[in-house]
Design a protein around this motif. Structure first.
Motif, PDB file in Angstrom:
ATOM      1  N   GLU A 172      98.408 -10.666   4.636  1.00 29.24           N
ATOM      2  CA  GLU A 172      99.692 -11.264   4.986  1.00 29.24           C
ATOM      3  C   GLU A 172     100.873 -10.385   4.579  1.00 29.24           C
ATOM      4  N   GLN A 173     100.717  -9.665   3.455  1.00 28.61           N
ATOM      5  CA  GLN A 173     101.865  -8.902   2.964  1.00 28.61           C
ATOM      6  C   GLN A 173     101.413  -7.875   1.929  1.00 28.61           C
ATOM      7  N   PHE A 174     102.050  -6.698   1.966  1.00 32.89           N
ATOM      8  CA  PHE A 174     101.910  -5.721   0.896  1.00 32.89           C
ATOM      9  C   PHE A 174     103.133  -5.841  -0.004  1.00 32.89           C
ATOM     10  N   VAL A 175     102.920  -5.859  -1.306  1.00 29.89           N
ATOM     11  CA  VAL A 175     104.011  -6.057  -2.251  1.00 29.89           C
ATOM     12  C   VAL A 175     104.085  -4.863  -3.195  1.00 29.89           C
ATOM     13  N   GLU A 176     105.302  -4.336  -3.394  1.00 29.56           N
ATOM     14  CA  GLU A 176     105.485  -3.215  -4.315  1.00 29.56           C
ATOM     15  C   GLU A 176     105.235  -3.664  -5.756  1.00 29.56           C
ATOM     16  N   LYS A 177     105.220  -2.708  -6.664  1.00 32.03           N
ATOM     17  CA  LYS A 177     104.972  -3.011  -8.081  1.00 32.03           C
ATOM     18  C   LYS A 177     105.982  -4.041  -8.578  1.00 32.03           C
ATOM     19  N   PRO A 178     105.513  -5.197  -9.072  1.00 32.17           N
ATOM     20  CA  PRO A 178     106.424  -6.278  -9.455  1.00 32.17           C
ATOM     21  C   PRO A 178     106.819  -6.229 -10.934  1.00 32.17           C
ATOM     22  N   GLU A 179     107.839  -7.004 -11.279  1.00 32.82           N
ATOM     23  CA  GLU A 179     108.152  -7.241 -12.693  1.00 32.82           C
ATOM     24  C   GLU A 179     107.054  -8.113 -13.292  1.00 32.82           C
ATOM     25  N   ARG A 180     106.976  -8.139 -14.642  1.00 30.50           N
ATOM     26  CA  ARG A 180     105.856  -8.813 -15.308  1.00 30.50           C
ATOM     27  C   ARG A 180     105.749 -10.292 -14.957  1.00 30.50           C
ATOM     28  N   GLU A 181     106.859 -11.025 -14.939  1.00 32.28           N
ATOM     29  CA  GLU A 181     106.794 -12.461 -14.658  1.00 32.28           C
ATOM     30  C   GLU A 181     106.278 -12.722 -13.251  1.00 32.28           C
ATOM     31  N   LEU A 182     106.697 -11.894 -12.315  1.00 31.20           N
ATOM     32  CA  LEU A 182     106.231 -12.052 -10.941  1.00 31.20           C
ATOM     33  C   LEU A 182     104.753 -11.676 -10.850  1.00 31.20           C
ATOM     34  N   ALA A 183     104.356 -10.666 -11.593  1.00 27.76           N
ATOM     35  CA  ALA A 183     102.942 -10.274 -11.615  1.00 27.76           C
ATOM     36  C   ALA A 183     102.079 -11.418 -12.147  1.00 27.76           C
ATOM     37  N   LYS A 184     102.577 -12.145 -13.134  1.00 28.67           N
ATOM     38  CA  LYS A 184     101.846 -13.301 -13.670  1.00 28.67           C
ATOM     39  C   LYS A 184     101.661 -14.367 -12.587  1.00 28.67           C
ATOM     40  N   GLU A 185     102.705 -14.589 -11.788  1.00 24.51           N
ATOM     41  CA  GLU A 185     102.607 -15.562 -10.695  1.00 24.51           C
ATOM     42  C   GLU A 185     101.563 -15.124  -9.673  1.00 24.51           C
ATOM     43  N   TYR A 186     101.546 -13.836  -9.343  1.00 26.18           N
ATOM     44  CA  TYR A 186     100.586 -13.328  -8.375  1.00 26.18           C
ATOM     45  C   TYR A 186      99.154 -13.556  -8.857  1.00 26.18           C
ATOM     46  N   VAL A 187      98.905 -13.201 -10.100  1.00 27.21           N
ATOM     47  CA  VAL A 187      97.548 -13.333 -10.648  1.00 27.21           C
ATOM     48  C   VAL A 187      97.138 -14.801 -10.710  1.00 27.21           C
ATOM     49  N   GLY A 188      98.073 -15.651 -11.110  1.00 29.85           N
ATOM     50  CA  GLY A 188      97.770 -17.076 -11.231  1.00 29.85           C
ATOM     51  C   GLY A 188      97.523 -17.765  -9.903  1.00 29.85           C
ATOM     52  N   SER A 189      98.113 -17.256  -8.819  1.00 30.21           N
ATOM     53  CA  SER A 189      97.984 -17.897  -7.515  1.00 30.21           C
ATOM     54  C   SER A 189      96.609 -17.714  -6.896  1.00 30.21           C
ATOM     55  N   GLY A 190      95.920 -16.640  -7.258  1.00 31.81           N
ATOM     56  CA  GLY A 190      94.607 -16.358  -6.669  1.00 31.81           C
ATOM     57  C   GLY A 190      94.676 -15.864  -5.237  1.00 31.81           C
ATOM     58  N   CYS A 191      95.868 -15.517  -4.757  1.00 35.12           N
ATOM     59  CA  CYS A 191      96.046 -15.068  -3.366  1.00 35.12           C
ATOM     60  C   CYS A 191      96.429 -13.596  -3.270  1.00 35.12           C
ATOM     61  N   TYR A 192      96.307 -12.878  -4.377  1.00 34.34           N
ATOM     62  CA  TYR A 192      96.709 -11.482  -4.387  1.00 34.34           C
ATOM     63  C   TYR A 192      95.594 -10.598  -4.943  1.00 34.34           C
ATOM     64  N   LEU A 193      95.523  -9.382  -4.414  1.00 36.46           N
ATOM     65  CA  LEU A 193      94.614  -8.364  -4.920  1.00 36.46           C
ATOM     66  C   LEU A 193      95.425  -7.113  -5.235  1.00 36.46           C
ATOM     67  N   TRP A 194      94.939  -6.323  -6.184  1.00 35.08           N
ATOM     68  CA  TRP A 194      95.567  -5.029  -6.415  1.00 35.08           C
ATOM     69  C   TRP A 194      95.293  -4.099  -5.244  1.00 35.08           C
ATOM     70  N   ASN A 195      96.266  -3.269  -4.914  1.00 35.46           N
ATOM     71  CA  ASN A 195      96.118  -2.277  -3.852  1.00 35.46           C
ATOM     72  C   ASN A 195      95.436  -1.033  -4.424  1.00 35.46           C
ATOM     73  N   SER A 196      94.208  -0.757  -4.001  1.00 33.48           N
ATOM     74  CA  SER A 196      93.428   0.349  -4.564  1.00 33.48           C
ATOM     75  C   SER A 196      93.688   1.687  -3.880  1.00 33.48           C
ATOM     76  N   GLY A 197      94.317   1.666  -2.708  1.00 29.06           N
ATOM     77  CA  GLY A 197      94.550   2.909  -1.978  1.00 29.06           C
ATOM     78  C   GLY A 197      93.324   3.426  -1.253  1.00 29.06           C
ATOM     79  N   MET A 198      92.340   2.546  -0.990  1.00 30.11           N
ATOM     80  CA  MET A 198      91.149   2.906  -0.219  1.00 30.11           C
ATOM     81  C   MET A 198      91.211   2.230   1.139  1.00 30.11           C
TER      82      MET A 198
END
Length: 355
Positions: A172-198
């Motif tokens: 659905e979306q690629f997201v640039e490197k987030p601030e820590r609080e936003l990163a916590k929301e991403y991880v908690g939502s279960g709808c995001y993966l880290w971009n591995s570059g593969m």
């Protein structure tokens, strides 16, 4: 359809200064004492696709050393030289044009040269699943990593939780490197993966996306492609390549394409992006110190010590990185290892001899 592997090995690895230098960047280093990162990548990729179909894209100034390091693992003609660094879109487009013009269309699997993967069997399985998805959909497939902590150093991929036909999720979306609080929301939502570059796709499909979404880049690639296989090939590459617009494949194509899918990779991945990540390659001692080379410590905990020859002695330290080479020493806090690149920028002004 033939399957090809393209390993991107043109980066400078500045966050691993002072060990990483222009002529010997991170991918050429033997960080774990077993083998260079590029050779470990080649061996890993060869478990997922034919080893004779592996290509490397590297900087022309590193090419001779690269040939020496990889030796008989990759054909010399498969080591593609960039006369200038133009980011990942140019690198991948160059590889795709090489494959289409000289070998016919094929499935491309793109990998960074300097990552660590613990479970290589699961890695190979995921790559095969990606090839199946890219073949079925004629789309673009990337491999995402399930976040284990709210990292601010990685990009994120938002995906639809429900799988469509096949093995992958729709991006659905690629997201640039987030601030820590936003990163916590991403991880908690279960709808995001880290971009591995593969990435995985047909060479012809990605070139069609270049034509549609990055026409200026495509025009340059087309001129290079027309010279491939002729006596003027390298002359044209040296002339045209430095003029290719500098843009990443993520920003230029992945964020704008209409058929993008992501597979979740669960194989013990790390991009080994800075000295702090060395704990993925080494077992800590009883005081949680990571040690390479000669080291004596007193009341020292959670530190990283990397010696290239001299004894490093530490007293009363915690969460510190110490790196020794023949001409430089780095000392920094573990949570500041991403800032080593700033030292490199400072050295560019009047200490080029240390780069």
């Amino acid at each position: 359809m033939n399957i090809y592997g393209l390993i991107m090995a043109g980066g400078g690895g500045t966050r691993f200064w002072p060990l990483s230098r222009k002529k010997k960047p991170k991918q050429m280093l033997n960080l774990d004492g077993k083998d260079t990162m590029i050779n470990k990548t080649i061996d890993r990729v060869a478990k997922a696709l034919p080893g004779e179909n592996i290509f490397i894209v590297t900087n022309k100034d590193q090419a001779r050393d690269m040939e020496s390091i990889v030796m008989d693992k990759v054909e010399i003609s498969h080591i593609l030289k960039e006369p200038a660094a133009r980011n990942t879109a140019a690198c991948i487009g160059y590889g795709a044009m090489e494959i289409v013009k000289k070998y016919g269309d094929g499935m491309m699997c793109i990998f960074p040269a300097d990552h660590f993967i613990k479970d290589e069997h699961s890695f190979a399985k995921t790559v095969m699943e990606g090839i199946e998805q890219a073949t079925r959909e004629d789309g673009l497939v990337t491999i995402g990593i399930k976040p284990t902590f709210p990292s601010t150093g990685y990009g994120y991929i938002r995906y639809k939780k429900e799988k469509e036909e096949g093995l992958a999720y729709r991006v659905e979306q690629f997201v640039e490197k987030p601030e820590r609080e936003l990163a916590k929301e991403y991880v908690g939502s279960g709808c995001y993966l880290w971009n591995s570059g593969m990435f995985i796709w047909k060479a012809s499909v990605i070139l069609d996306y270049f034509k549609e979404l990055l026409p200026k880049v495509y025009t340059c690639l087309l001129k290079i492609g027309e010279a491939m296989g002729t006596e003027r090939e390298w002359e044209v590459i040296e002339e045209i390549y430095p003029s290719i617009p500098k843009i990443s494949i993520d920003y230029g194509i992945m964020e704008r394409a209409d058929k993008v899918f992501v597979l979740e990779g669960d194989f013990g991945w790390s991009d080994v992006g800075s000295w702090e990540a060395l704990d993925t390659l080494y077992e800590p001692d009883e005081n949680n110190n990571i040690i390479h080379g000669d080291f004596i410590c007193i009341d020292t905990n959670h530190c990283i010590s990397y010696s290239s020859g001299k004894l490093i002695a530490a007293i009363g330290l915690e969460d510190i990185v110490i790196v020794e080479t023949k001409d430089a020493v780095l000392v920094c806090k573990k949570d500041r290892t991403q800032d080593v690149k700033e030292v490199v920028e400072a050295l560019k002004k009047d200490r080029e001899d240390l780069l």
